[in-house]
Design a protein around this motif. Structure first.
Motif, PDB file in Angstrom:
ATOM      1  N   GLN A  50       0.852  -1.195   0.000  1.00 57.74           N
ATOM      2  CA  GLN A  50       0.000   0.000   0.000  1.00 57.74           C
ATOM      3  C   GLN A  50       0.870   1.220   0.000  1.00 57.74           C
ATOM      4  O   GLN A  50       0.805   2.066   0.660  1.00 57.74           O
ATOM      5  CB  GLN A  50      -0.929   0.018   1.169  1.00 57.74           C
ATOM      6  N   ASN A  65       2.502   4.283   0.320  1.00 56.75           N
ATOM      7  CA  ASN A  65       3.435   5.343   0.326  1.00 56.75           C
ATOM      8  C   ASN A  65       4.766   4.798  -0.063  1.00 56.75           C
ATOM      9  O   ASN A  65       5.199   5.136  -0.921  1.00 56.75           O
ATOM     10  CB  ASN A  65       3.354   5.904   1.657  1.00 56.75           C
ATOM     11  N   ASP A  75       8.834  11.929  -7.005  1.00 53.72           N
ATOM     12  CA  ASP A  75       8.883  10.806  -7.942  1.00 53.72           C
ATOM     13  C   ASP A  75      10.193  10.685  -8.713  1.00 53.72           C
ATOM     14  O   ASP A  75      10.423   9.664  -9.365  1.00 53.72           O
ATOM     15  CB  ASP A  75       7.746  10.920  -8.964  1.00 53.72           C
ATOM     16  N   ASN A  97       6.260   4.662  -6.846  1.00 50.00           N
ATOM     17  CA  ASN A  97       5.529   4.470  -5.595  1.00 50.00           C
ATOM     18  C   ASN A  97       4.201   5.218  -5.568  1.00 50.00           C
ATOM     19  O   ASN A  97       3.172   4.658  -5.198  1.00 50.00           O
ATOM     20  CB  ASN A  97       6.387   4.905  -4.411  1.00 50.00           C
ATOM     21  N   THR A  98       4.198   6.488  -5.963  1.00 55.07           N
ATOM     22  CA  THR A  98       2.961   7.281  -5.971  1.00 55.07           C
ATOM     23  C   THR A  98       2.003   6.766  -7.027  1.00 55.07           C
ATOM     24  O   THR A  98       0.816   6.552  -6.755  1.00 55.07           O
ATOM     25  CB  THR A  98       3.278   8.772  -6.230  1.00 55.07           C
ATOM     26  N   ASN A 101       0.489   3.615  -5.990  1.00 59.43           N
ATOM     27  CA  ASN A 101      -0.096   3.704  -4.652  1.00 59.43           C
ATOM     28  C   ASN A 101       0.585   2.752  -3.673  1.00 59.43           C
ATOM     29  O   ASN A 101      -0.065   2.047  -2.914  1.00 59.43           O
ATOM     30  CB  ASN A 101      -1.611   3.458  -4.702  1.00 59.43           C
ATOM     31  N   ILE A 102       1.903   2.739  -3.698  1.00 62.83           N
ATOM     32  CA  ILE A 102       2.670   1.876  -2.797  1.00 62.83           C
ATOM     33  C   ILE A 102       2.850   2.601  -1.475  1.00 62.83           C
ATOM     34  O   ILE A 102       3.454   3.660  -1.421  1.00 62.83           O
ATOM     35  CB  ILE A 102       4.044   1.529  -3.412  1.00 62.83           C
ATOM     36  N   GLU A 103       2.323   2.035  -0.413  1.00 62.62           N
ATOM     37  CA  GLU A 103       2.437   2.635   0.913  1.00 62.62           C
ATOM     38  C   GLU A 103       3.371   1.855   1.825  1.00 62.62           C
ATOM     39  O   GLU A 103       3.604   2.262   2.945  1.00 62.62           O
ATOM     40  CB  GLU A 103       1.052   2.761   1.536  1.00 62.62           C
TER      41      GLU A 103
END
Length: 174
Positions: A20, A21, A58, A94-95, A98-100
């Motif tokens: 999931q 940032n 980014d 990542n953005t 949607n890597i958190e």
């Protein structure tokens, strides 16, 4: 070796998509130090390092260096050395993805630099002396990092990365 590299990169990518940032942020200083799994030339172990600074959420920019040397005997003694150095830029997904997960960084980018290649042999007919040359090179790559701690992790990169097309190593974040 190529299948192992593809498998490792697929593993990083699947972890990132299910995450999931992300482990990358503006202002990060990123250092990768690694070894190539193969060589574009006939032998040797490619070693390389890159350093990048996060200029946006980014995008990171920096420098890359890659070294390879090999000596062998076949109808005489032969030795070559390849040194790649240049500028490097990466886009961190990542953005976009949607890597958190704070342990994962998925990125791709390009390198523009100079390749210095030297060859020596004791073969009187010239050997492979002119087969490779020094000059400008352009490289592209895709990679993934998994941070074991907040500042230390592992990385894999695939593409035209200096004298190799697959590199594994240790990643540091400052």
């Amino acid at each position: 070796m190529k299948q192992l590299s593809v498998l490792l990169f697929a593993l990083f990518l699947s972890l990132a998509v299910s995450a999931q940032n992300g482990a990358y942020s503006k202002g990060d200083k990123l250092l990768n130090v690694g070894v190539g799994l193969n060589s574009y030339y006939s032998g040797g172990l490619p070693v390389g390092a890159s350093f990048e600074y996060g200029v946006t959420e980014d995008i990171s920019v920096g420098l890359n260096v890659d070294y390879l040397s090999h000596k062998y005997k076949a109808f005489g003694e032969y030795k070559f050395t390849a040194l790649y150095f240049g500028a490097r830029g990466s886009y961190h997904f990542n953005t976009l993805l949607n890597i958190e997960n704070e342990k994962i960084d998925v990125y791709a980018g390009a390198t523009l630099g100079y390749r210095s290649f030297s060859w020596s042999d004791d073969y009187t007919a010239g050997g492979l002396k002119n087969s490779y040359g020094s000059g400008v090179y352009l490289g592209i790559f895709a990679g993934g990092k998994y941070y074991i701690t907040d500042n230390i992790g592992a990385f894999v990169e695939l593409g035209a990365i200096g004298s190799t097309n697959a590199r594994l190593g240790v990643a540091f974040k400052f």
